[in-house]
Design an enzyme around this catalytic site. Structure first.
Site, mmCIF file in Angstrom:
data_model
loop_
_atom_site.group_PDB
_atom_site.id
_atom_site.type_symbol
_atom_site.label_atom_id
_atom_site.label_comp_id
_atom_site.label_asym_id
_atom_site.label_seq_id
_atom_site.Cartn_x
_atom_site.Cartn_y
_atom_site.Cartn_z
ATOM 1 N N ASP A 210 0.852 -1.200 0.000
ATOM 2 C CA ASP A 210 0.000 0.000 0.000
ATOM 3 C C ASP A 210 0.886 1.248 0.000
ATOM 4 O O ASP A 210 2.104 1.154 0.062
ATOM 5 C CB ASP A 210 -0.894 0.004 1.244
ATOM 6 C CG ASP A 210 -0.070 -0.011 2.528
ATOM 7 O OD1 ASP A 210 0.283 1.081 3.015
ATOM 8 O OD2 ASP A 210 0.239 -1.101 3.034
ATOM 9 N N ASP A 212 0.751 3.602 2.413
ATOM 10 C CA ASP A 212 0.601 4.183 3.736
ATOM 11 C C ASP A 212 -0.537 5.207 3.678
ATOM 12 O O ASP A 212 -1.554 4.941 3.034
ATOM 13 C CB ASP A 212 1.933 4.774 4.221
ATOM 14 C CG ASP A 212 2.007 4.892 5.743
ATOM 15 O OD1 ASP A 212 1.734 3.886 6.420
ATOM 16 O OD2 ASP A 212 2.346 5.978 6.241
#
Length: 290
Positions: A210, A212
């Protein structure tokens, strides 16, 4: 020359490896307590392999409760010479996208609730972690990733946070913009420091799940999406691991970067002043010097 024994510590989503001959789960006792789980051992392409799921099968350990010292001590007791860490991370860089792998070469340690050294009162030691990963193992990891068709980035700074919560937006922006970190995770510290104290060559492979919380187009961390990416990364990670024995070979020369001699001048406590109980606990980690 000595025999190569490859250790693998698998992160979130990676709880086993496939294709090992003579595979079995073995229990290892250590003076630092019980490791995360039993160790999955066997051979692959004539090279002994030792695998440990960092969080335990079924994911029972939080990043803070992982028994890092017991894990590294047990790897040493099993004869591991070369240790590869695979772990799920968030990314602070647009170009390091979910599904990509990053071969980490630096760390910023923001953890605070973990024991970070095998040494202490009664046997004091200071090792250098200026360059905390082994370039030889990082070369092998990069080569294996490319051969597996993985988009891989060589070099990156891993911000180790305590967790288990993900970052606030303010923290995420600070780590990215002011501190220059490239990926963020919760488990490579103190693991990398302990591997150095145990004179193990260590490489860190960050599997990006991802962005973050800093990315304006992706918002906060979405755990559902992370798990989807996690499963794909775990399959890629298994393929990468399967290529390592062929790259490293069955015979091993001393590390050209000195990882396997990290304690050479590190232990400061004089022999007559060493605590016998501490020395006993250090039998695997520092037995070469003690």
């Amino acid at each position: 020359m000595s025999d190569t024994v490859i250790g693998i510590i698998g992160g979130s989503g990676l709880y086993d490896i496939s294709g090992l001959e003579g595979a079995e789960w073995v229990q290892v006792d250590t003076p630092w307590g019980a490791p995360s789980d039993q160790f999955f051992t066997g051979t692959l392409d004539g090279v002994k392999m030792v695998f440990l799921p960092r969080h335990g099968r079924g994911h029972v350990h939080t990043p803070s409760s992982v028994p890092y010292r017991a894990n590294i001590d047990a790897m040493k007791r099993l004869g591991v010479t070369d240790l590869f860490s695979l772990s799920a991370t968030g990314s602070f860089r647009e170009e390091m996208a979910p599904g990509d792998f990053v071969i980490v070469d630096q760390f910023i340690d923001r953890t605070f609730a973990r024991e970070k050294s095998f040494f202490g009162p009664g046997c004091v030691a200071h090792v250098s972690v200026a360059h905390p990963t082994c370039p030889r193992l990082s070369d092998a990891a990069e080569t294996a990733a490319k051969a597996q068709g993985i988009t891989v980035h060589r070099g990156g700074t891993y911000l180790a946070m305590e967790g288990p919560q993900f970052s606030t937006l303010a923290e995420s922006k600070m780590y990215r913009e002011q501190w220059g970190a490239d990926v963020i995770g919760m488990t490579n510290m103190p693991e990398a420091k302990l591997a150095r104290e145990a004179e193990l060559c260590y490489a860190s492979i960050a599997m990006v799940t991802d962005y973050d919380s800093w990315h304006p187009d992706h918002g906060e961390v979405d755990v559902t999406k992370i798990i989807q990416t996690l499963m794909g990364n775990a399959d890629k990670g298994r393929g990468l691991v399967a290529r390592l024995p062929g790259l490293l070979g069955a015979e091993r020369a001393p590390c050209p970067h000195g990882c396997d001699r990290a304690l050479e001048f590190a232990i400061l406590t004089q022999p007559d002043n060493r605590d016998p109980e501490m020395v006993r606990k250090l039998d695997a980690v520092a037995g070469r010097m003690l």
